[in-house]
Design an enzyme around this catalytic site. Structure first.
Site, PDB file in Angstrom:
ATOM      1  N   SER A 164       1.216  -1.302  -0.159  1.00 31.67           N
ATOM      2  CA  SER A 164      -0.082  -0.218  -0.146  1.00 31.67           C
ATOM      3  C   SER A 164       1.128   1.031  -0.089  1.00 31.67           C
ATOM      4  O   SER A 164       2.391   1.517   0.904  1.00 31.67           O
ATOM      5  CB  SER A 164      -0.795   0.341   1.262  1.00 31.67           C
ATOM      6  OG  SER A 164      -1.900   1.381   1.186  1.00 31.67           O
ATOM      7  N   LYS A 204      -1.546   6.771  -4.018  1.00 32.90           N
ATOM      8  CA  LYS A 204      -1.367   6.331  -5.876  1.00 32.90           C
ATOM      9  C   LYS A 204      -2.092   7.703  -6.192  1.00 32.90           C
ATOM     10  O   LYS A 204      -2.885   7.485  -7.431  1.00 32.90           O
ATOM     11  CB  LYS A 204      -2.341   5.553  -5.557  1.00 32.90           C
ATOM     12  CG  LYS A 204      -1.721   4.507  -5.094  1.00 32.90           C
ATOM     13  CD  LYS A 204      -3.071   3.478  -4.920  1.00 32.90           C
ATOM     14  CE  LYS A 204      -2.083   1.369  -4.121  1.00 32.90           C
ATOM     15  NZ  LYS A 204      -2.568   2.289  -2.163  1.00 32.90           N
ATOM     16  N   TYR A 237      -8.575   3.549   2.940  1.00 30.81           N
ATOM     17  CA  TYR A 237      -9.121   2.331   3.182  1.00 30.81           C
ATOM     18  C   TYR A 237      -7.728   0.602   3.677  1.00 30.81           C
ATOM     19  O   TYR A 237      -8.010  -0.113   4.836  1.00 30.81           O
ATOM     20  CB  TYR A 237     -10.062   1.795   1.732  1.00 30.81           C
ATOM     21  CG  TYR A 237     -10.938   0.267   1.799  1.00 30.81           C
ATOM     22  CD1 TYR A 237     -10.962  -0.405   1.785  1.00 30.81           C
ATOM     23  CD2 TYR A 237     -11.940   0.390   2.636  1.00 30.81           C
ATOM     24  CE1 TYR A 237     -11.241  -2.064   1.738  1.00 30.81           C
ATOM     25  CE2 TYR A 237     -12.814  -0.275   3.904  1.00 30.81           C
ATOM     26  CZ  TYR A 237     -12.287  -1.517   3.427  1.00 30.81           C
ATOM     27  OH  TYR A 237     -13.097  -3.290   2.669  1.00 30.81           O
ATOM     28  N   GLU A 238      -7.417   1.266   2.303  1.00 26.30           N
ATOM     29  CA  GLU A 238      -6.007   0.157   2.640  1.00 26.30           C
ATOM     30  C   GLU A 238      -5.759  -0.219   4.419  1.00 26.30           C
ATOM     31  O   GLU A 238      -5.398  -1.248   4.585  1.00 26.30           O
ATOM     32  CB  GLU A 238      -5.084   0.168   1.430  1.00 26.30           C
ATOM     33  CG  GLU A 238      -5.576   0.119   0.281  1.00 26.30           C
ATOM     34  CD  GLU A 238      -3.830  -0.047  -0.387  1.00 26.30           C
ATOM     35  OE1 GLU A 238      -4.507   0.188  -1.412  1.00 26.30           O
ATOM     36  OE2 GLU A 238      -2.960   0.427  -0.747  1.00 26.30           O
ATOM     37  N   LEU A 239      -5.312   1.268   4.388  1.00 26.53           N
ATOM     38  CA  LEU A 239      -4.747   1.135   6.053  1.00 26.53           C
ATOM     39  C   LEU A 239      -6.126   0.677   7.234  1.00 26.53           C
ATOM     40  O   LEU A 239      -5.904   0.150   8.423  1.00 26.53           O
ATOM     41  CB  LEU A 239      -4.445   2.561   6.118  1.00 26.53           C
ATOM     42  CG  LEU A 239      -3.873   3.478   7.653  1.00 26.53           C
ATOM     43  CD1 LEU A 239      -2.227   2.471   8.401  1.00 26.53           C
ATOM     44  CD2 LEU A 239      -3.729   4.777   7.916  1.00 26.53           C
TER      45      LEU A 239
END
Length: 565
Positions: A389, A392, A463-465
């Site tokens: 992650s 981006k 959201y990844e975190l």
């Protein structure tokens, strides 16, 4: 029901601060206020375009659009029930749509339980706490409401408990009397009507009962080497348990004959005598002990049985001691000197060994893995060794970060060390439900590698975190590795729950110093990755590769949301 709060408070348009707990399956009592929500930060890209936010409930295998009523209220990212009814049970989801494409943001399973009319709680709607007496405890009124200044009342066994009005009920030292069922009740006013929401905890406090013990003599039958004319003192000790037994008795016998009592006057002391009984307490354990003093060992004493007798509660324990001739020699001077030197040097050697292990711990562990061919990945059902992650945002001026995430990291870990990484832009085809894909990919990964920079926490990376933190801190399924790509002096821009992670899981990138394959950076990163039997291919240095090849370009071009978060 326990609601875990992981992320920062979101400011609503009404200037009311609302908390949004992360959860998937929920139990709630009928007739109580309840809400579902998702963090506004997950809207991300949708806020920039004309996307509609719709809530759905699954019925008969089909999703039905939820329409706002007086009882069910929709407030942007909140779905509130005033109150919840049995018919509300089911699967819920929130979807963003532009009329052509639908993106599922989050899903929940809601189970509405029937209220027990004869009690203030439902047996199926409580959590249990088992504690030992003397320990401290804080019972927390979980986040049942998103509104401030609510009236809070605590009940014990459905009776008002000491007029407590705080969100936490603190016990400094628990007693058995503190056992009971505690219910926290929050009152909420809505359109002139008072609603409530409850949370119930069953507290069981037990005394630490002492273990069952057997009356016994400490030690076993033995033979003692001695010399003629030498003084010997025989010790016999009896263990009584966790209280002093007044009727317990301990004494010596010499060939089944009672010895004389010691007088305390050396010149009048018999050759063999028995000293007075002494009582001892060590911690919470009780002992009795008695010495048998042999002034000068005689040849005839070598043929005696010296028997220690312990009597209490109609039970008897014995221990027999015999004397035998032996040769005792003083230590030679050089042996004594050698022992003293070794004794003095041992602490310094021990400290040196510990320091060497601490400094070279990573090298030792990697060496051990290679020698033993250790494999932590076999049979765990995971597909990837790590999910990567990073920021981006194509508008970001930090192109080095993208190059590190998309080129350097996979080249080193995959080509040199045999790991399998999951990089969303590279490994996932555009067009899917992004949130569902990310959640599934993190679930299939053994580690979550987060490449941190000052701009990391953006709408596309949050959201990844959040998913990684939930799996690391709650589900205990995925471990998180933080790579500090650029020096960060202040971590306040990150969620507070990130501070719960071990600080030893942060690896710092030092540019050219970290590039070589045998640098401390790659060793530390491999140490945090799962153990895996690999054949290291030392391709040497990142700069040895042609980074401008077209093969490395496809996943770095374009910023379509279907390919990024």
């Amino acid at each position: 029901m326990t609601l875990m709060i992981f992320f920062v408070m979101l400011i609503m348009e009404s200037a009311t601060e609302k908390l949004c707990p992360l959860r998937t399956s929920i139990d709630v009592l009928e007739g109580e206020y309840f809400f579902l929500c998702y963090p506004e930060s997950r809207q991300g890209h949708f806020q920039e375009e004309a996307y509609a936010i719709n809530w759905y409930k699954e019925s008969a295998g089909k999703q039905q659009l939820i329409k706002e009523t007086r009882r069910i209220v929709l407030q942007r990212n909140f779905l509130e029930f005033w109150p919840a009814e049995l018919s509300d049970s089911g699967n819920y989801s929130v979807i963003h749509s532009n009329g052509k494409q639908n993106f599922t943001i989050q899903k929940w399973t809601l189970n509405v339980l029937e209220r027990n009319k004869s009690s203030c709680f439902n047996e199926n709607h409580l959590t249990t706490e088992n504690k030992s007496a003397g320990t401290g405890l804080s019972l927390k009124c979980s986040d049942l409401s998103v509104y401030e200044n609510n009236s809070i009342t605590w009940y014990k066994d459905c009776k008002n408990y000491e007029h407590e009005k705080e969100r936490e009920l603190n016990f400094r030292a628990l007693t058995v009397q503190n056992s009971g069922i505690y219910t926290c009740k929050i009152l909420i006013s809505h359109e002139g009507t008072i609603y409530h929401s409850t949370n119930t905890i069953k507290l069981l406090v037990e005394e630490d009962e002492p273990e069952t013990v057997t009356l016994e003599i400490v030690g076993h039958h033995e033979e003692i080497e001695t010399e003629i004319g030498k003084e010997e003192i025989l010790n016999c000790t009896g263990f009584l348990g966790y209280y002093m037994q007044e009727d317990a008795n301990l004494y010596w016998l010499i060939n089944q004959m009672f010895p004389e009592q010691c007088t305390g006057i050396p010149e009048n002391e018999p050759s063999i005598c028995e000293e007075e009984l002494k009582k001892l307490q060590l911690g919470n354990k009780f002992y009795i002990t008695r010495l048998l003093r042999i002034k000068k060992v005689r040849d005839e004493d070598m043929h005696h049985n010296f028997t220690c007798m312990l009597q209490a509660d109609d039970s008897t324990q014995t221990r027999i001691v015999k004397l035998k001739k032996g040769k005792t020699q003083d230590l030679h001077v050089h042996i004594f000197a050698t022992g003293m030197v070794l004794a003095l040097l041992f602490p310094f050697v021990a400290v040196a060994v510990v320091l060497v292990f601490v400094i070279f711990k990573v090298d030792f562990v990697l060496f051990y893995r290679n020698i033993c061919r250790r494999d932590d990945t076999a049979g765990d059902g995971k597909e990837y060794d790590a999910f990567v992650s990073y920021l981006k945002d194509c508008a970001s001026p930090i192109e080095e970060e993208r190059e590190f995430a998309l080129k350097i990291l996979p080249m080193m870990l995959e080509e040199n060390f045999g790991y399998k990484l999951c990089i969303f832009e590279r490994d996932v085809f555009p067009g899917g439900a992004v949130v569902d894909d990310i959640h599934s990919l993190i679930d299939k990964s053994r580690r979550l590698i987060i490449i941190l920079s000052q701009n990391y926490v953006s709408d596309r990376a949050i959201y990844e975190l959040e998913s990684g933190l939930h799996k690391a801190l709650v589900e205990r399924k995925t471990e998180i590795i933080l790579i500090e790509f650029m020096p960060i002096s202040d971590y306040n821009f990150l969620p507070e729950s990130l501070s719960l992670l071990p600080s030893k899981r942060v690896v710092k990138w030092k540019k050219d110093k970290s590039l070589p394959v045998n640098s401390r950076f790659w060793k530390s990163l491999r140490y945090l990755m799962p153990a895996k039997p690999i054949k290291i291919q030392t391709k040497g240095h990142y700069n040895n590769l042609d980074l401008g090849s077209e093969a490395a370009q496809p996943w770095t071009e374009g910023c379509d949301f279907n390919a990024t978060v």
